[in-house]
Design a protein around this motif. Structure first.
Motif, PDB file in Angstrom:
ATOM      1  N   THR A 150       6.016   2.294  -3.643  1.00  0.00           N
ATOM      2  CA  THR A 150       5.768   2.957  -4.923  1.00  0.00           C
ATOM      3  C   THR A 150       4.374   2.596  -5.439  1.00  0.00           C
ATOM      4  N   LEU A 189       6.739   7.037  -3.773  1.00  0.00           N
ATOM      5  CA  LEU A 189       6.919   7.478  -5.149  1.00  0.00           C
ATOM      6  C   LEU A 189       5.661   7.160  -5.948  1.00  0.00           C
ATOM      7  N   THR A 200      12.585   5.374 -13.532  1.00  0.00           N
ATOM      8  CA  THR A 200      11.987   6.324 -12.575  1.00  0.00           C
ATOM      9  C   THR A 200      11.877   5.676 -11.204  1.00  0.00           C
ATOM     10  N   ARG A 238      14.089   6.993  -8.311  1.00  0.00           N
ATOM     11  CA  ARG A 238      13.066   7.809  -7.629  1.00  0.00           C
ATOM     12  C   ARG A 238      13.074   9.238  -8.188  1.00  0.00           C
ATOM     13  N   ASN A 239      13.107   9.290  -9.515  1.00  0.00           N
ATOM     14  CA  ASN A 239      13.109  10.583 -10.215  1.00  0.00           C
ATOM     15  C   ASN A 239      11.760  11.273 -10.095  1.00  0.00           C
ATOM     16  N   GLU A 240      11.801  12.602 -10.115  1.00  0.00           N
ATOM     17  CA  GLU A 240      10.562  13.387 -10.152  1.00  0.00           C
ATOM     18  C   GLU A 240      10.496  14.126 -11.486  1.00  0.00           C
ATOM     19  N   GLU A 241       9.308  14.144 -12.075  1.00  0.00           N
ATOM     20  CA  GLU A 241       9.115  14.794 -13.363  1.00  0.00           C
ATOM     21  C   GLU A 241       7.684  15.345 -13.397  1.00  0.00           C
ATOM     22  N   SER A 272       5.893  11.908 -12.399  1.00  0.00           N
ATOM     23  CA  SER A 272       6.292  11.228 -11.171  1.00  0.00           C
ATOM     24  C   SER A 272       6.573  12.230 -10.055  1.00  0.00           C
ATOM     25  N   ARG A 273       6.329  11.782  -8.811  1.00  0.00           N
ATOM     26  CA  ARG A 273       6.538  12.683  -7.680  1.00  0.00           C
ATOM     27  C   ARG A 273       6.716  11.870  -6.404  1.00  0.00           C
ATOM     28  N   ARG A 274       7.648  12.301  -5.566  1.00  0.00           N
ATOM     29  CA  ARG A 274       7.830  11.702  -4.251  1.00  0.00           C
ATOM     30  C   ARG A 274       6.987  12.488  -3.255  1.00  0.00           C
ATOM     31  N   TYR A 300      -2.013  13.562  -6.227  1.00  0.00           N
ATOM     32  CA  TYR A 300      -0.612  13.903  -5.997  1.00  0.00           C
ATOM     33  C   TYR A 300       0.134  14.314  -7.265  1.00  0.00           C
ATOM     34  N   ILE A 301      -0.388  13.888  -8.415  1.00  0.00           N
ATOM     35  CA  ILE A 301       0.237  14.276  -9.681  1.00  0.00           C
ATOM     36  C   ILE A 301      -0.831  14.877 -10.573  1.00  0.00           C
TER      37      ILE A 301
END
Length: 537
Positions: A401, A432, A460, A464-467, A471-473, A491-492
Protein backbone atom coordinates in the motif's frame (compact mmCIF):
# COMPACT_ATOMS: atom_id res chain seq x y z
CA UNK A 1 -8.05 10.04 35.91
CA UNK A 2 -10.41 11.51 33.32
CA UNK A 3 -9.21 12.72 29.92
CA UNK A 4 -9.94 16.32 30.93
CA UNK A 5 -7.86 15.98 34.11
CA UNK A 6 -5.03 14.38 32.17
CA UNK A 7 -5.07 17.26 29.72
CA UNK A 8 -5.22 19.73 32.61
CA UNK A 9 -2.19 18.06 34.21
CA UNK A 10 -0.29 18.32 30.95
CA UNK A 11 -1.28 21.97 30.56
CA UNK A 12 -0.26 22.72 34.15
CA UNK A 13 3.18 21.16 33.71
CA UNK A 14 3.70 22.87 30.35
CA UNK A 15 2.73 26.21 31.88
CA UNK A 16 5.36 25.64 34.58
CA UNK A 17 7.95 24.76 31.94
CA UNK A 18 7.04 27.81 29.88
CA UNK A 19 7.40 30.10 32.89
CA UNK A 20 10.65 28.68 34.22
CA UNK A 21 12.88 27.93 31.29
CA UNK A 22 13.79 31.60 30.84
CA UNK A 23 16.85 32.01 28.65
CA UNK A 24 17.28 28.23 28.29
CA UNK A 25 16.07 26.79 24.99
CA UNK A 26 13.29 24.21 24.89
CA UNK A 27 15.58 21.26 24.14
CA UNK A 28 17.79 21.87 27.18
CA UNK A 29 14.97 22.55 29.62
CA UNK A 30 13.05 19.54 28.32
CA UNK A 31 15.70 17.16 29.65
CA UNK A 32 15.51 18.60 33.18
CA UNK A 33 11.73 18.80 33.28
CA UNK A 34 11.14 15.29 31.98
CA UNK A 35 13.83 13.78 34.21
CA UNK A 36 12.23 15.27 37.32
CA UNK A 37 8.84 13.95 36.24
CA UNK A 38 10.44 10.55 35.73
CA UNK A 39 12.08 10.66 39.18
CA UNK A 40 8.64 11.34 40.62
CA UNK A 41 7.31 8.21 38.91
CA UNK A 42 10.24 6.02 40.00
CA UNK A 43 9.86 7.25 43.58
CA UNK A 44 6.12 6.60 43.75
CA UNK A 45 6.54 3.16 42.21
CA UNK A 46 9.38 2.36 44.61
CA UNK A 47 7.46 3.44 47.70
CA UNK A 48 4.43 1.35 46.69
CA UNK A 49 6.66 -1.68 46.12
CA UNK A 50 8.38 -1.08 49.47
CA UNK A 51 5.02 -0.87 51.21
CA UNK A 52 3.99 -4.21 49.73
CA UNK A 53 7.34 -5.76 50.66
CA UNK A 54 7.41 -4.52 54.26
CA UNK A 55 3.73 -4.99 54.95
CA UNK A 56 2.79 -4.06 58.53
CA UNK A 57 6.38 -2.94 59.22
CA UNK A 58 5.96 -0.01 56.82
CA UNK A 59 5.51 3.15 58.96
CA UNK A 60 2.07 4.76 58.77
CA UNK A 61 2.07 8.54 58.29
CA UNK A 62 -0.50 11.21 57.61
CA UNK A 63 -1.17 11.68 53.90
CA UNK A 64 0.08 15.28 53.91
CA UNK A 65 3.05 14.59 56.21
CA UNK A 66 6.37 15.98 54.90
CA UNK A 67 8.18 12.99 56.45
CA UNK A 68 9.21 10.01 54.33
CA UNK A 69 8.01 6.66 55.71
CA UNK A 70 10.87 4.73 54.15
CA UNK A 71 13.43 7.00 55.79
CA UNK A 72 11.91 6.20 59.18
CA UNK A 73 12.10 2.47 58.43
CA UNK A 74 15.77 2.81 57.41
CA UNK A 75 16.53 4.56 60.70
CA UNK A 76 14.75 1.89 62.75
CA UNK A 77 16.10 -1.14 60.86
CA UNK A 78 19.73 -0.50 59.78
CA UNK A 79 20.63 -4.19 59.93
CA UNK A 80 17.83 -5.12 57.46
CA UNK A 81 18.60 -2.51 54.78
CA UNK A 82 20.94 -4.68 52.69
CA UNK A 83 18.48 -7.58 52.49
CA UNK A 84 15.61 -5.20 51.75
CA UNK A 85 17.44 -3.50 48.86
CA UNK A 86 18.49 -6.88 47.46
CA UNK A 87 14.83 -7.91 47.41
CA UNK A 88 13.82 -4.63 45.72
CA UNK A 89 16.42 -5.16 43.00
CA UNK A 90 15.04 -8.61 42.41
CA UNK A 91 11.41 -7.48 42.25
CA UNK A 92 11.47 -4.08 40.52
CA UNK A 93 15.12 -4.05 39.40
CA UNK A 94 16.16 -0.70 40.91
CA UNK A 95 16.81 0.96 44.27
CA UNK A 96 16.28 4.52 45.51
CA UNK A 97 17.56 5.51 48.92
CA UNK A 98 15.10 7.49 51.10
CA UNK A 99 17.06 10.75 50.79
CA UNK A 100 16.80 10.52 46.99
CA UNK A 101 13.05 9.90 46.80
CA UNK A 102 11.02 12.63 45.13
CA UNK A 103 9.27 13.53 48.38
CA UNK A 104 12.66 14.15 50.04
CA UNK A 105 13.95 16.14 47.06
CA UNK A 106 10.76 18.23 46.95
CA UNK A 107 11.10 19.00 50.66
CA UNK A 108 14.68 20.20 50.11
CA UNK A 109 13.39 22.44 47.32
CA UNK A 110 10.63 23.93 49.48
CA UNK A 111 13.09 24.77 52.25
CA UNK A 112 15.62 26.16 49.77
CA UNK A 113 18.16 23.69 51.13
CA UNK A 114 21.69 24.28 49.87
CA UNK A 115 22.33 20.52 49.54
CA UNK A 116 19.60 19.95 46.95
CA UNK A 117 21.89 19.88 43.92
CA UNK A 118 24.42 17.50 45.47
CA UNK A 119 21.64 15.25 46.77
CA UNK A 120 19.99 15.14 43.34
CA UNK A 121 23.29 14.28 41.62
CA UNK A 122 23.94 11.49 44.12
CA UNK A 123 20.41 10.17 43.67
CA UNK A 124 20.66 9.99 39.89
CA UNK A 125 24.01 8.21 40.13
CA UNK A 126 22.73 5.75 42.73
CA UNK A 127 19.71 4.77 40.63
CA UNK A 128 21.94 4.18 37.61
CA UNK A 129 24.71 2.23 39.33
CA UNK A 130 22.88 0.32 42.05
CA UNK A 131 20.10 -1.11 39.91
CA UNK A 132 19.88 -4.74 38.88
CA UNK A 133 19.05 -4.39 35.20
CA UNK A 134 20.93 -2.49 32.48
CA UNK A 135 17.68 -0.69 31.59
CA UNK A 136 18.47 1.86 34.30
CA UNK A 137 22.13 2.40 33.48
CA UNK A 138 22.91 5.86 32.14
CA UNK A 139 19.28 7.01 32.31
CA UNK A 140 20.25 10.44 33.61
CA UNK A 141 23.59 10.69 31.80
CA UNK A 142 22.52 13.70 29.73
CA UNK A 143 21.18 15.72 32.66
CA UNK A 144 24.02 18.12 33.42
CA UNK A 145 23.27 19.60 36.83
CA UNK A 146 26.58 21.47 36.70
CA UNK A 147 25.61 23.32 33.52
CA UNK A 148 26.13 27.09 33.36
CA UNK A 149 22.66 27.23 31.80
CA UNK A 150 21.26 26.60 35.28
CA UNK A 151 23.53 29.22 36.84
CA UNK A 152 27.16 30.32 37.03
CA UNK A 153 27.80 29.22 40.61
CA UNK A 154 26.73 26.21 42.66
CA UNK A 155 24.48 28.47 44.73
CA UNK A 156 22.80 29.88 41.61
CA UNK A 157 22.22 26.41 40.15
CA UNK A 158 20.92 25.09 43.45
CA UNK A 159 18.52 28.02 43.79
CA UNK A 160 17.25 27.52 40.23
CA UNK A 161 16.64 23.82 40.85
CA UNK A 162 14.81 24.61 44.08
CA UNK A 163 12.39 26.83 42.15
CA UNK A 164 11.88 24.35 39.30
CA UNK A 165 11.35 21.31 41.52
CA UNK A 166 9.07 23.14 43.95
CA UNK A 167 6.87 24.33 41.09
CA UNK A 168 6.68 20.83 39.60
CA UNK A 169 5.90 19.29 43.01
CA UNK A 170 3.15 21.83 43.65
CA UNK A 171 1.71 21.28 40.17
CA UNK A 172 1.67 17.50 40.52
CA UNK A 173 0.15 17.67 44.00
CA UNK A 174 -3.17 18.78 42.48
CA UNK A 175 -3.55 15.60 40.46
CA UNK A 176 -3.54 11.83 40.66
CA UNK A 177 -0.10 10.30 40.32
CA UNK A 178 -1.28 7.06 38.73
CA UNK A 179 1.02 5.58 36.11
CA UNK A 180 -1.28 6.44 33.22
CA UNK A 181 -1.57 10.05 34.38
CA UNK A 182 2.18 10.62 34.65
CA UNK A 183 2.79 8.71 31.44
CA UNK A 184 0.26 10.80 29.53
CA UNK A 185 1.67 14.00 31.04
CA UNK A 186 5.15 12.95 29.94
CA UNK A 187 3.92 12.24 26.41
CA UNK A 188 2.08 15.56 26.30
CA UNK A 189 5.19 17.45 27.36
CA UNK A 190 7.30 15.68 24.73
CA UNK A 191 4.82 16.88 22.11
CA UNK A 192 4.83 20.43 23.45
CA UNK A 193 8.62 20.58 23.56
CA UNK A 194 8.69 19.18 20.03
CA UNK A 195 6.44 22.02 18.86
CA UNK A 196 8.95 24.50 20.27
CA UNK A 197 11.98 22.72 18.84
CA UNK A 198 11.28 23.25 15.16
CA UNK A 199 13.49 21.13 12.91
CA UNK A 200 15.08 19.33 15.84
CA UNK A 201 11.73 17.80 16.78
CA UNK A 202 11.92 15.26 13.98
CA UNK A 203 14.80 13.61 15.80
CA UNK A 204 12.64 12.40 18.63
CA UNK A 205 8.93 12.82 17.99
CA UNK A 206 6.36 11.43 15.56
CA UNK A 207 3.12 13.46 15.73
CA UNK A 208 0.36 11.51 17.45
CA UNK A 209 -1.97 11.58 14.46
CA UNK A 210 0.61 9.93 12.16
CA UNK A 211 1.57 7.51 14.91
CA UNK A 212 -2.11 6.51 15.12
CA UNK A 213 -2.15 5.59 11.42
CA UNK A 214 0.98 3.44 11.56
CA UNK A 215 -0.16 1.76 14.77
CA UNK A 216 -3.62 1.14 13.35
CA UNK A 217 -2.18 -0.53 10.26
CA UNK A 218 0.12 -2.98 12.05
CA UNK A 219 -2.41 -3.73 14.79
CA UNK A 220 -4.99 -4.61 12.13
CA UNK A 221 -2.58 -7.14 10.72
CA UNK A 222 -2.41 -8.88 14.08
CA UNK A 223 -6.02 -9.94 13.47
CA UNK A 224 -6.93 -13.34 12.10
CA UNK A 225 -8.69 -12.59 8.77
CA UNK A 226 -10.99 -15.64 9.08
CA UNK A 227 -12.15 -15.47 12.69
CA UNK A 228 -11.55 -11.77 13.28
CA UNK A 229 -10.02 -12.61 16.64
CA UNK A 230 -6.94 -10.78 17.78
CA UNK A 231 -3.70 -12.67 17.76
CA UNK A 232 -0.56 -12.15 19.80
CA UNK A 233 2.16 -9.92 18.37
CA UNK A 234 5.29 -11.50 19.77
CA UNK A 235 7.59 -8.66 18.79
CA UNK A 236 7.48 -5.12 17.42
CA UNK A 237 10.47 -3.08 16.22
CA UNK A 238 11.04 0.62 15.63
CA UNK A 239 14.62 1.02 14.40
CA UNK A 240 14.52 4.84 14.65
CA UNK A 241 12.39 5.01 17.76
CA UNK A 242 13.06 8.55 19.04
CA UNK A 243 11.20 9.00 22.33
CA UNK A 244 9.41 5.67 21.87
CA UNK A 245 5.93 7.14 21.40
CA UNK A 246 5.27 5.14 18.24
CA UNK A 247 6.10 1.83 19.93
CA UNK A 248 3.88 2.73 22.86
CA UNK A 249 1.05 3.60 20.48
CA UNK A 250 1.29 0.19 18.79
CA UNK A 251 1.27 -1.52 22.18
CA UNK A 252 -1.76 0.49 23.29
CA UNK A 253 -3.77 -0.12 20.12
CA UNK A 254 -3.14 -3.86 20.15
CA UNK A 255 -4.05 -4.30 23.82
CA UNK A 256 -7.04 -1.92 23.64
CA UNK A 257 -8.46 -4.04 20.81
CA UNK A 258 -8.18 -7.13 22.98
CA UNK A 259 -4.94 -8.50 21.53
CA UNK A 260 -1.70 -9.22 23.35
CA UNK A 261 1.81 -8.10 22.65
CA UNK A 262 5.12 -9.65 23.60
CA UNK A 263 8.27 -7.55 23.66
CA UNK A 264 8.85 -4.20 21.98
CA UNK A 265 12.25 -3.26 20.60
CA UNK A 266 13.65 0.13 19.68
CA UNK A 267 16.91 1.56 18.42
CA UNK A 268 18.01 5.17 18.70
CA UNK A 269 21.26 6.88 17.73
CA UNK A 270 20.91 10.06 19.81
CA UNK A 271 21.89 9.41 23.44
CA UNK A 272 19.51 12.00 24.92
CA UNK A 273 16.58 10.70 22.92
CA UNK A 274 17.55 7.13 23.79
CA UNK A 275 17.23 8.03 27.47
CA UNK A 276 13.88 9.73 26.82
CA UNK A 277 12.61 6.54 25.20
CA UNK A 278 13.57 4.34 28.16
CA UNK A 279 11.95 6.77 30.59
CA UNK A 280 8.85 6.90 28.41
CA UNK A 281 8.50 3.11 28.44
CA UNK A 282 8.76 2.86 32.22
CA UNK A 283 6.46 5.84 32.78
CA UNK A 284 3.76 4.08 30.77
CA UNK A 285 3.96 1.00 32.93
CA UNK A 286 5.98 -1.13 30.49
CA UNK A 287 8.14 -3.38 32.62
CA UNK A 288 11.86 -3.36 31.90
CA UNK A 289 11.54 -7.03 30.90
CA UNK A 290 8.94 -6.11 28.26
CA UNK A 291 11.05 -3.75 26.19
CA UNK A 292 14.58 -3.34 24.93
CA UNK A 293 15.96 -0.06 23.60
CA UNK A 294 19.44 -0.04 22.06
CA UNK A 295 21.67 3.00 21.65
CA UNK A 296 23.48 2.82 18.33
CA UNK A 297 23.56 3.57 14.60
CA UNK A 298 20.89 1.67 12.66
CA UNK A 299 22.50 2.01 9.22
CA UNK A 300 25.82 0.67 10.53
CA UNK A 301 23.88 -2.08 12.32
CA UNK A 302 25.70 -1.56 15.61
CA UNK A 303 23.21 -3.67 17.58
CA UNK A 304 24.97 -7.00 18.10
CA UNK A 305 21.65 -8.85 18.33
CA UNK A 306 20.86 -7.78 14.75
CA UNK A 307 24.16 -9.03 13.36
CA UNK A 308 23.45 -12.69 14.07
CA UNK A 309 24.60 -14.69 11.01
CA UNK A 310 22.83 -17.94 11.82
CA UNK A 311 19.46 -17.82 9.97
CA UNK A 312 17.87 -19.89 12.72
CA UNK A 313 18.86 -17.33 15.34
CA UNK A 314 18.38 -14.15 13.29
CA UNK A 315 15.90 -11.83 15.02
CA UNK A 316 12.66 -11.22 13.18
CA UNK A 317 9.59 -9.20 14.06
CA UNK A 318 5.83 -9.48 13.61
CA UNK A 319 5.47 -5.74 13.08
CA UNK A 320 7.90 -2.98 12.18
CA UNK A 321 7.08 0.72 12.32
CA UNK A 322 9.45 3.60 11.68
CA UNK A 323 9.75 7.31 11.05
CA UNK A 324 13.43 7.59 10.07
CA UNK A 325 15.10 10.94 9.26
CA UNK A 326 14.02 12.08 5.80
CA UNK A 327 16.61 12.01 2.97
CA UNK A 328 19.44 11.54 5.46
CA UNK A 329 22.89 11.92 3.89
CA UNK A 330 25.16 8.97 4.62
CA UNK A 331 28.52 7.56 3.57
CA UNK A 332 28.05 3.84 2.87
CA UNK A 333 31.29 1.88 3.02
CA UNK A 334 32.30 -0.86 0.58
CA UNK A 335 31.51 -3.40 3.28
CA UNK A 336 27.87 -2.30 3.30
CA UNK A 337 27.55 -3.19 -0.39
CA UNK A 338 27.77 -6.87 0.58
CA UNK A 339 25.83 -6.45 3.81
CA UNK A 340 23.05 -9.03 3.97
CA UNK A 341 20.50 -6.24 4.37
CA UNK A 342 21.40 -4.52 1.09
CA UNK A 343 23.19 -6.92 -1.24
CA UNK A 344 20.09 -8.21 -3.05
CA UNK A 345 18.65 -4.73 -3.69
CA UNK A 346 21.70 -2.46 -3.78
CA UNK A 347 22.74 0.55 -1.73
CA UNK A 348 20.68 3.70 -1.42
CA UNK A 349 22.45 6.80 -2.78
CA UNK A 350 24.63 8.94 -0.51
CA UNK A 351 22.20 11.84 -0.91
CA UNK A 352 19.26 10.01 0.65
CA UNK A 353 19.34 6.97 2.95
CA UNK A 354 15.55 6.51 2.82
CA UNK A 355 15.72 3.11 1.12
CA UNK A 356 18.64 2.05 3.34
CA UNK A 357 16.40 2.48 6.38
CA UNK A 358 13.55 0.68 4.62
CA UNK A 359 15.72 -2.28 3.61
CA UNK A 360 17.18 -2.53 7.10
CA UNK A 361 13.73 -2.93 8.60
CA UNK A 362 12.42 -5.16 5.82
CA UNK A 363 15.32 -7.59 6.32
CA UNK A 364 14.11 -8.29 9.87
CA UNK A 365 10.40 -8.62 9.05
CA UNK A 366 8.80 -12.02 9.57
CA UNK A 367 7.32 -13.72 6.51
CA UNK A 368 3.79 -13.06 7.79
CA UNK A 369 4.63 -9.68 9.31
CA UNK A 370 3.80 -6.13 8.25
CA UNK A 371 5.97 -3.04 8.05
CA UNK A 372 4.72 0.56 7.91
CA UNK A 373 7.30 3.29 7.34
CA UNK A 374 7.06 7.06 6.83
CA UNK A 375 9.16 8.40 3.95
CA UNK A 376 9.36 11.49 1.72
CA UNK A 377 7.49 11.28 -1.58
CA UNK A 378 10.77 11.14 -3.50
CA UNK A 379 11.09 7.40 -2.85
CA UNK A 380 8.04 6.90 -5.04
CA UNK A 381 9.56 8.27 -8.23
CA UNK A 382 13.28 9.16 -7.92
CA UNK A 383 15.57 7.45 -10.42
CA UNK A 384 19.02 5.90 -10.25
CA UNK A 385 19.73 3.52 -7.38
CA UNK A 386 16.36 4.25 -5.80
CA UNK A 387 14.58 3.27 -9.01
CA UNK A 388 16.41 -0.08 -9.02
CA UNK A 389 15.54 -0.78 -5.37
CA UNK A 390 11.89 0.25 -5.84
CA UNK A 391 11.55 -1.86 -9.00
CA UNK A 392 12.89 -4.99 -7.32
CA UNK A 393 10.61 -4.52 -4.32
CA UNK A 394 7.65 -4.19 -6.70
CA UNK A 395 8.60 -7.14 -8.91
CA UNK A 396 9.05 -9.31 -5.82
CA UNK A 397 5.56 -8.29 -4.65
CA UNK A 398 6.58 -6.67 -1.38
CA UNK A 399 4.92 -3.24 -1.60
CA UNK A 400 1.33 -3.55 -0.45
CA UNK A 401 0.00 0.00 0.00
CA UNK A 402 1.08 3.59 -0.73
CA UNK A 403 -0.58 6.31 1.37
CA UNK A 404 -0.07 9.97 0.54
CA UNK A 405 -0.47 12.34 3.50
CA UNK A 406 -1.04 16.11 3.61
CA UNK A 407 1.83 18.59 3.78
CA UNK A 408 2.88 20.34 6.98
CA UNK A 409 1.99 17.61 9.47
CA UNK A 410 5.43 17.51 11.09
CA UNK A 411 7.16 19.99 13.36
CA UNK A 412 10.44 19.37 11.54
CA UNK A 413 9.38 19.81 7.91
CA UNK A 414 6.50 21.11 5.83
CA UNK A 415 6.91 18.62 2.97
CA UNK A 416 4.18 16.07 2.30
CA UNK A 417 5.14 12.51 3.18
CA UNK A 418 3.90 9.04 2.38
CA UNK A 419 3.49 5.78 4.23
CA UNK A 420 4.69 2.60 2.56
CA UNK A 421 3.22 -0.67 3.81
CA UNK A 422 5.37 -3.70 3.00
CA UNK A 423 4.85 -7.44 3.39
CA UNK A 424 7.04 -10.38 2.50
CA UNK A 425 4.09 -12.59 1.60
CA UNK A 426 1.64 -10.17 0.03
CA UNK A 427 -1.54 -11.81 -1.26
CA UNK A 428 -3.33 -9.31 -3.57
CA UNK A 429 -1.70 -8.93 -7.00
CA UNK A 430 -2.17 -5.19 -6.93
CA UNK A 431 -1.13 -2.14 -4.94
CA UNK A 432 -3.57 0.01 -3.01
CA UNK A 433 -3.06 3.75 -3.43
CA UNK A 434 -4.65 6.12 -0.93
CA UNK A 435 -4.51 9.83 -1.64
CA UNK A 436 -5.28 11.51 1.70
CA UNK A 437 -3.27 14.63 0.85
CA UNK A 438 -6.34 16.87 0.62
CA UNK A 439 -8.11 15.52 3.70
CA UNK A 440 -7.03 17.53 6.74
CA UNK A 441 -7.92 20.39 9.05
CA UNK A 442 -5.79 23.47 8.62
CA UNK A 443 -3.98 24.56 11.80
CA UNK A 444 -2.00 27.62 12.81
CA UNK A 445 1.39 25.89 12.84
CA UNK A 446 0.76 22.44 11.47
CA UNK A 447 -2.08 20.86 9.57
CA UNK A 448 -4.07 18.32 11.56
CA UNK A 449 -5.66 14.98 10.81
CA UNK A 450 -8.94 14.50 12.66
CA UNK A 451 -10.10 11.20 14.09
CA UNK A 452 -12.40 10.84 11.08
CA UNK A 453 -9.50 11.34 8.64
CA UNK A 454 -7.40 8.72 10.45
CA UNK A 455 -10.28 6.24 10.69
CA UNK A 456 -10.97 6.58 6.97
CA UNK A 457 -7.35 5.89 6.02
CA UNK A 458 -7.18 2.79 8.21
CA UNK A 459 -10.57 1.47 7.08
CA UNK A 460 -9.63 2.00 3.42
CA UNK A 461 -6.41 0.08 3.99
CA UNK A 462 -8.16 -2.69 5.91
CA UNK A 463 -10.89 -3.33 3.34
CA UNK A 464 -8.91 -2.17 0.28
CA UNK A 465 -11.82 0.08 -0.64
CA UNK A 466 -11.83 2.09 -3.86
CA UNK A 467 -13.24 5.61 -3.97
CA UNK A 468 -12.98 8.20 -6.77
CA UNK A 469 -10.20 10.74 -6.19
CA UNK A 470 -9.25 9.01 -2.90
CA UNK A 471 -8.24 5.37 -3.30
CA UNK A 472 -7.64 2.82 -6.04
CA UNK A 473 -6.28 -0.70 -6.42
CA UNK A 474 -3.79 -0.75 -9.28
CA UNK A 475 -2.70 -3.94 -11.04
CA UNK A 476 1.01 -4.61 -11.39
CA UNK A 477 0.68 -4.56 -15.18
CA UNK A 478 -0.30 -0.87 -15.06
CA UNK A 479 2.53 -0.06 -12.67
CA UNK A 480 4.98 -1.78 -14.99
CA UNK A 481 3.68 0.31 -17.89
CA UNK A 482 4.54 3.37 -15.79
CA UNK A 483 8.13 2.10 -15.40
CA UNK A 484 7.49 1.19 -11.75
CA UNK A 485 6.93 4.81 -10.86
CA UNK A 486 4.67 5.03 -7.78
CA UNK A 487 3.83 8.72 -7.95
CA UNK A 488 0.28 8.75 -6.62
CA UNK A 489 -0.99 11.30 -9.13
CA UNK A 490 -0.32 8.78 -11.94
CA UNK A 491 -2.96 6.46 -10.55
CA UNK A 492 -5.46 8.67 -8.74
CA UNK A 493 -6.74 11.78 -10.45
CA UNK A 494 -7.57 14.64 -8.12
CA UNK A 495 -8.94 16.86 -10.88
CA UNK A 496 -12.61 17.73 -10.69
CA UNK A 497 -14.31 17.33 -14.04
CA UNK A 498 -16.00 20.47 -15.34
CA UNK A 499 -19.76 20.30 -15.18
CA UNK A 500 -21.31 19.73 -18.60
CA UNK A 501 -23.85 22.41 -19.52
CA UNK A 502 -26.98 21.36 -21.46
CA UNK A 503 -27.71 24.48 -23.56
CA UNK A 504 -31.08 23.22 -24.77
CA UNK A 505 -32.25 22.65 -21.19
CA UNK A 506 -30.93 26.05 -20.10
CA UNK A 507 -32.82 27.71 -22.97
CA UNK A 508 -36.06 25.93 -22.03
CA UNK A 509 -35.64 27.08 -18.42
CA UNK A 510 -35.15 30.68 -19.53
CA UNK A 511 -38.26 30.60 -21.78
CA UNK A 512 -40.35 29.21 -18.92
CA UNK A 513 -38.96 31.84 -16.54
CA UNK A 514 -39.83 34.66 -18.98
CA UNK A 515 -43.41 33.34 -19.31
CA UNK A 516 -43.76 33.15 -15.51
CA UNK A 517 -42.55 36.75 -15.18
CA UNK A 518 -45.08 37.95 -17.81
CA UNK A 519 -47.98 36.25 -16.00
CA UNK A 520 -46.91 37.70 -12.66
CA UNK A 521 -46.61 41.22 -14.15
CA UNK A 522 -50.10 41.00 -15.68
CA UNK A 523 -51.63 40.01 -12.30
CA UNK A 524 -49.73 42.73 -10.50
CA UNK A 525 -50.87 45.43 -12.94
CA UNK A 526 -54.51 44.32 -12.47
CA UNK A 527 -54.17 45.03 -8.73
CA UNK A 528 -52.49 48.37 -9.40
CA UNK A 529 -55.30 49.38 -11.79
CA UNK A 530 -57.95 48.67 -9.13
CA UNK A 531 -56.02 50.88 -6.70
CA UNK A 532 -55.65 53.64 -9.25
CA UNK A 533 -51.85 53.40 -9.20
CA UNK A 534 -49.43 53.64 -12.16
CA UNK A 535 -48.95 50.37 -14.00
CA UNK A 536 -45.63 48.58 -14.49
CA UNK A 537 -44.18 48.81 -18.01
Amino acid sequence: MTDSNQKQLGNTLWSIADQLRGAMNADDFRDYMLSFLFLRYLSDNYELAAQRELGSDYPELEVDSPRVALRIWYQLNPEDIEAFEKQMRRKIHYVIQPTHLWKSIAQLARTQNGDLLNTLQAGFKYIETESFESTFQGLFSEINLASDKLGRSYEDRNAKLCIVIQKIADGLAQFSTAIDALGDAYEYLIGQFAAGSGKKAGEFYTPQQISDILSGIVSLDSQDPKSGTKQRLESVLDFACGSGSLLLNVRNQVTTAGGTIGKIYGQEKNITTYNLARMNMLLHGVKDTEFEIFHGDTLLNEWEMMREQNPAKKPSFDAIVANPPFSYRWEPSDALAIDVRFKSHGLAPKSAADFAFLLHGFHYLKDEGVMAIILPHGVLFRGGAEDRIRTKLLKDGHIDTVIGLPANLFYSTGIPVCILVLKKCKKPDDILFINAAEHFDKGKRQNQLSEQHITKIIATYQHRNEEPRYSRRVAMAEIEKNDFNLNISRYISTAIAEEQIDLEAVNSDLVALELSIAVAREQHNAFLQELGLPLLP
